[in-house]
Design a protein around this motif. Structure first.
Motif, PDB file in Angstrom:
ATOM      1  N   LEU A 163      37.915  -8.087  25.818  1.00  0.00           N
ATOM      2  CA  LEU A 163      36.546  -8.319  25.364  1.00  0.00           C
ATOM      3  C   LEU A 163      36.505  -9.191  24.114  1.00  0.00           C
ATOM      4  CD1 LEU A 163      35.153  -4.746  26.047  1.00  0.00           C
ATOM      5  CD2 LEU A 163      34.396  -6.850  27.179  1.00  0.00           C
ATOM      6  N   HIS A 164      37.499  -9.043  23.254  1.00  0.00           N
ATOM      7  CA  HIS A 164      37.572  -9.852  22.031  1.00  0.00           C
ATOM      8  C   HIS A 164      37.542 -11.339  22.364  1.00  0.00           C
ATOM      9  CE1 HIS A 164      38.861 -10.884  17.899  1.00  0.00           C
ATOM     10  NE2 HIS A 164      39.547 -11.854  18.494  1.00  0.00           N
ATOM     11  N   GLU A 167      33.532 -14.647  25.719  1.00  0.00           N
ATOM     12  CA  GLU A 167      32.292 -15.110  25.091  1.00  0.00           C
ATOM     13  C   GLU A 167      31.110 -15.099  26.057  1.00  0.00           C
ATOM     14  OE1 GLU A 167      31.357 -16.053  22.088  1.00  0.00           O
ATOM     15  OE2 GLU A 167      33.274 -15.808  21.065  1.00  0.00           O
ATOM     16  N   ALA A 196      34.444  -5.134  19.249  1.00  0.00           N
ATOM     17  CA  ALA A 196      35.017  -5.694  20.482  1.00  0.00           C
ATOM     18  C   ALA A 196      34.544  -4.906  21.697  1.00  0.00           C
ATOM     19  CB  ALA A 196      36.543  -5.680  20.401  1.00  0.00           C
ATOM     20  N   LYS A 198      31.814  -3.202  21.979  1.00  0.00           N
ATOM     21  CA  LYS A 198      30.371  -3.389  22.141  1.00  0.00           C
ATOM     22  C   LYS A 198      30.046  -4.703  22.865  1.00  0.00           C
ATOM     23  CE  LYS A 198      26.056  -3.519  19.520  1.00  0.00           C
ATOM     24  NZ  LYS A 198      25.443  -3.668  18.195  1.00  0.00           N
ATOM     25  N   ARG A 199      30.968  -5.658  22.827  1.00  0.00           N
ATOM     26  CA  ARG A 199      30.720  -6.963  23.456  1.00  0.00           C
ATOM     27  C   ARG A 199      30.510  -6.836  24.961  1.00  0.00           C
ATOM     28  NH1 ARG A 199      33.980 -11.594  20.314  1.00  0.00           N
ATOM     29  NH2 ARG A 199      32.935 -12.864  21.865  1.00  0.00           N
ATOM     30  N   ASN A 202      26.924  -7.423  25.957  1.00  0.00           N
ATOM     31  CA  ASN A 202      26.242  -8.703  25.712  1.00  0.00           C
ATOM     32  C   ASN A 202      25.646  -9.248  27.011  1.00  0.00           C
ATOM     33  OD1 ASN A 202      27.082  -8.492  23.096  1.00  0.00           O
ATOM     34  ND2 ASN A 202      28.547 -10.176  23.170  1.00  0.00           N
TER      35      ASN A 202
END
Length: 456
Positions: A163-164, A167, A196, A198-199, A202
């Protein structure tokens, strides 16, 4: 360029070559086993492998999950204008170039991810849907995207590492199971680790989180989405939860004042509280994609838990021998220790920056003895001295992984009596003394059977 020649790196390089890309793989470990892997990969004319750091980096680098963000090559790449992404991110972009991309469903969390995506897959399949669990389980996502099998739904286990570096990833449904200290050696701080995780949310159309998790309850998510919570308590409108022995849906029903019974507790194996939470998350993911009510219970009943997850190896003379080698951090070990009383606890390994005090303090009354192994066993020993001074502890060593495990089982046999549970729930990663958590668990099972006899 693909950074790293691990499982993800090899799968990514092969998938890229398959679709006509020219790939350079860079690996800094020039061991014999890595050289062998490299030679096999180079049989493909589209793939080159180097063990020397490239002077000129290509504009796109797909990095393996094990490489930390502060790796010199990745830092140099970003500072020179290169893009660094995960294999999952690349697969997403590839799939969304197609006229009809697949439905992407993702799940992350500190513990229980593999079990939950496997449960979700079983539920989807029970509804006749073409779905596959992938990512950190089974095939990599890019293998599925470039494969021949016709799949409509991807149920993806996502790590904080992946996840880091993702994008553009946007999911139909995104779930977060739980959050606790883990991989702080990779992320640096808990705040970065949480960010990370929480992404995953998105741009997601539906977000599913654990109401009972204190680190998740206060989080706010941006954007236009439906937020669904699951809980081991009675569900409020818009939630999935438990009422007596029923798992109940008040989130994906026409009237949230009403409730739909999806399954019974008896449909879940094992029925430990953390596994019921896993099932609730899996059910929420399935219902968020229109899976029928009838398929939920059927899928749960069809699901068989994987090895190394609270797996009973033997029950002899009133002593149960339990393999939970998958408990590679304190949060996972906490769930395991909560499932039993009078425990001879086998713990230790690589703590990865995690704190052991809360775990030991909360479970001290359940411990009969502790057998401690590995690099960071002193952390557990100190926590025991502070919060469970009456629990005897033993440092166990061995000249090999085999010998270490035999010594552990022999000592546990001395200590355990009828009514006790000998529990391998290390609260630590395994790579200091074993090849993997699976290797650690397999050796435990093998030595238990060898030293106690082969009959159940």
């Amino acid at each position: 360029m693909v950074a790293g020649l691990g499982v993800t790196g090899v799968a990514t390089a092969k998938a890229l070559a398959k679709i006509g890309k020219t790939v350079l793989v860079y690996e800094e470990n020039a061991s014999t086993s890595m050289q062998t892997k490299a030679n096999e990969l180079k049989l493909n004319t589209n793939i080159d492998v180097t063990f020397e750091q490239p002077e000129i980096l290509p504009k796109l680098i797909i990095t393996s999950p094990g490489w930390k963000p502060n790796h010199p090559v990745l830092v140099r790449a970003l500072s020179s204008g290169c893009e660094v992404i995960s294999e999952v991110e690349y697969a997403w972009r590839l799939d969304h170039e197609k006229p009809k991309p697949k439905v992407w469903i993702g799940l992350t969390g500190t513990n229980g991810k593999t079990t939950t995506v496997s449960m979700a897959e079983a539920i989807f399949l029970a509804d006749g849907k073409r779905a596959v669990a992938c990512g950190n389980i089974g095939k990599t996502v890019i293998e599925v995207i470039t494969g021949e099998e016709e799949i409509d739904y991807l149920i993806i286990e996502l790590s904080s590492f992946q996840l880091h570096w993702s994008e553009q990833l946007r999911l139909q449904s995104a779930a977060i199971l739980n959050i606790a200290d883990d991989h702080l050696d990779w992320h640096g701080t808990f705040i970065e680790y949480l960010a990370a995780k929480k992404r995953i949310a998105n741009g997601a159309k539906q977000i599913i989180i654990n109401r009972d998790d204190r680190n998740l309850n206060g989080i706010e998510f941006e954007g236009d989405h439906k937020l669904v919570k699951f809980t081991l308590d009675a569900p409020r409108p818009g939630e999935i939860g438990v009422v007596e022995d029923l798992l109940v849906d008040r989130a994906f029903v026409e009237d949230p004042q009403e409730a739909s019974a999806l399954a019974e507790l008896s449909d879940i194996n094992p029925q430990a509280p953390h596994n019921v939470a896993n099932a609730l998350a899996a059910m929420a993911l399935a219902r968020s994609c229109g899976v029928s009510v009838e398929a939920v219970a059927k899928g749960l009943r069809n699901f068989a838990p994987g090895h190394h997850r609270i797996e009973e190896i033997k029950n002899l003379a009133g002593i149960r021998w339990i393999n939970d080698s998958k408990a590679t951090n304190p949060h996972a070990a906490n769930a395991s220790l909560a499932s039993f009383n009078s425990i001879v606890w086998i713990a230790g390994g690589l703590a990865k920056g995690a704190d052991m005090e809360d775990l030991v303090k909360s479970k001290a009354s359940r411990l009969k003895a502790a057998l401690l192994i590995g690099t960071d066993r002193e952390l557990i020993s100190e926590a025991l001295s502070k919060h469970a001074p009456d629990v005897p502890k033993y440092f166990i060593d061995g000249i090999s992984a085999d010998q270490l495990m035999e010594n552990l089982i022999s000592k546990a046999m001395e200590l355990a009596v009828s009514g006790d549970v000998v529990l391998l729930a290390p609260a630590c990663a395994s790579m200091d003394q074993f090849n993997s958590y699976a290797h650690r668990g397999d050796l435990f099972a093998e030595k238990v059977k060898k030293l106690l006899g082969s009959e159940k």
